[in-house]
Motif scaffolding. Structure first.
Motif, short mmCIF file in Angstrom:
data_model
loop_
_atom_site.label_atom_id
_atom_site.label_comp_id
_atom_site.label_asym_id
_atom_site.label_seq_id
_atom_site.Cartn_x
_atom_site.Cartn_y
_atom_site.Cartn_z
N MET A 1 0.84 -1.18 0.00
CA MET A 1 0.00 0.00 0.00
C MET A 1 0.88 1.24 0.00
N THR A 2 0.56 2.19 -0.85
CA THR A 2 1.31 3.44 -0.89
C THR A 2 0.82 4.36 0.22
N GLU A 3 1.66 5.35 0.57
CA GLU A 3 1.28 6.28 1.62
C GLU A 3 0.01 7.04 1.26
N LYS A 4 -0.06 7.54 0.05
CA LYS A 4 -1.22 8.32 -0.39
C LYS A 4 -2.15 7.43 -1.20
N GLN A 5 -3.15 6.90 -0.57
CA GLN A 5 -4.13 6.02 -1.21
C GLN A 5 -5.47 6.27 -0.54
N PRO A 6 -6.46 6.77 -1.27
CA PRO A 6 -7.77 6.98 -0.66
C PRO A 6 -8.32 5.69 -0.06
N ALA A 7 -8.92 5.82 1.11
CA ALA A 7 -9.45 4.65 1.80
C ALA A 7 -10.62 5.02 2.69
N VAL A 8 -11.54 4.08 2.83
CA VAL A 8 -12.62 4.15 3.81
C VAL A 8 -12.26 3.13 4.87
N ILE A 21 -16.81 5.26 11.23
CA ILE A 21 -16.45 5.14 9.81
C ILE A 21 -15.80 6.45 9.38
N GLY A 22 -14.65 6.33 8.72
CA GLY A 22 -13.95 7.52 8.25
C GLY A 22 -13.39 7.33 6.86
N VAL A 23 -12.85 8.42 6.31
CA VAL A 23 -12.22 8.41 5.00
C VAL A 23 -10.92 9.19 5.11
N THR A 24 -9.92 8.77 4.36
CA THR A 24 -8.61 9.41 4.42
C THR A 24 -7.84 9.18 3.13
N SER A 25 -6.81 9.98 2.92
CA SER A 25 -5.91 9.74 1.79
C SER A 25 -4.64 9.03 2.26
N ARG A 30 -3.56 8.25 9.43
CA ARG A 30 -4.82 8.60 10.08
C ARG A 30 -5.14 7.66 11.23
N VAL A 31 -4.94 6.36 11.06
CA VAL A 31 -5.21 5.42 12.14
C VAL A 31 -4.24 5.67 13.30
N TRP A 32 -2.99 5.98 12.98
CA TRP A 32 -2.01 6.32 14.03
C TRP A 32 -2.51 7.52 14.83
N GLU A 33 -3.05 8.52 14.15
CA GLU A 33 -3.59 9.70 14.84
C GLU A 33 -4.74 9.31 15.77
N HIS A 34 -5.63 8.44 15.30
CA HIS A 34 -6.73 7.98 16.15
C HIS A 34 -6.18 7.23 17.36
N LYS A 35 -5.26 6.31 17.13
CA LYS A 35 -4.70 5.50 18.22
C LYS A 35 -4.00 6.34 19.29
N ASN A 36 -3.45 7.47 18.88
CA ASN A 36 -2.72 8.33 19.80
C ASN A 36 -3.55 9.54 20.25
N LEU A 51 -8.52 -0.68 14.21
CA LEU A 51 -8.87 -0.74 12.78
C LEU A 51 -9.37 -2.15 12.49
N VAL A 52 -10.67 -2.27 12.20
CA VAL A 52 -11.25 -3.60 11.99
C VAL A 52 -11.64 -3.87 10.53
N TRP A 53 -11.64 -2.81 9.70
CA TRP A 53 -12.00 -2.98 8.29
C TRP A 53 -11.51 -1.75 7.53
N TYR A 54 -11.08 -1.98 6.29
CA TYR A 54 -10.77 -0.86 5.40
C TYR A 54 -10.93 -1.30 3.96
N GLU A 55 -11.11 -0.29 3.10
CA GLU A 55 -11.29 -0.53 1.68
C GLU A 55 -10.55 0.57 0.93
N LEU A 56 -9.65 0.18 0.04
CA LEU A 56 -8.88 1.13 -0.73
C LEU A 56 -9.65 1.55 -1.98
N HIS A 57 -9.44 2.79 -2.41
CA HIS A 57 -10.14 3.34 -3.58
C HIS A 57 -9.16 3.98 -4.53
#
Length: 97
Positions: A1-8, A21-25, A30-36, A51-57
């Motif tokens: 996975m690349t650093e910049k990859q849209p994901a839900v 549920i969130g969205v990020t590039s 982003r998950v690190w930010e949530h965890k901390n 993080l229990v589920w994600y989907e790349l776009h």
């Protein structure tokens, strides 16, 4: 996975717990930010950090559309989506690194 990859993504406080549920590039960041607890708001207040589920776009537009649609889903549908790919509700964050 690349650093910049849209994901839900879906975060949970625990198995069958509070969901977010969130969205990020940049999913890893982003998950690190949530965890901390660097993301003020819902996830910090309710300790929703797994993080229990994600989907790349391919595009951010498609990720945002998917996030909006999923936020309108019934809870049972969200749980079913998680358990289809992550039946044990393991935290998937380490698998991204």
């Amino acid at each position: 996975m690349t650093e910049k990859q849209p994901a839900v993504y879906i975060l949970a406080s625990k198995r069958n717990g509070t969901l977010y549920i969130g969205v990020t590039s940049n999913l890893i960041r982003r998950v690190w930010e949530h965890k901390n607890d660097l993301a003020d708001g819902f996830t910090k207040k309710y300790q929703v950090h797994q993080l229990v589920w994600y989907e790349l776009h391919e595009t951010m537009d498609s990720a945002i559309s998917r996030e909006k649609a999923m936020k309108n889903w019934k809870r049972a549908w969200k749980i079913s989506r998680i358990e289809t790919v992550n039946p044990d509700w393991k935290d998937l964050y380490q698998s991204l690194l």
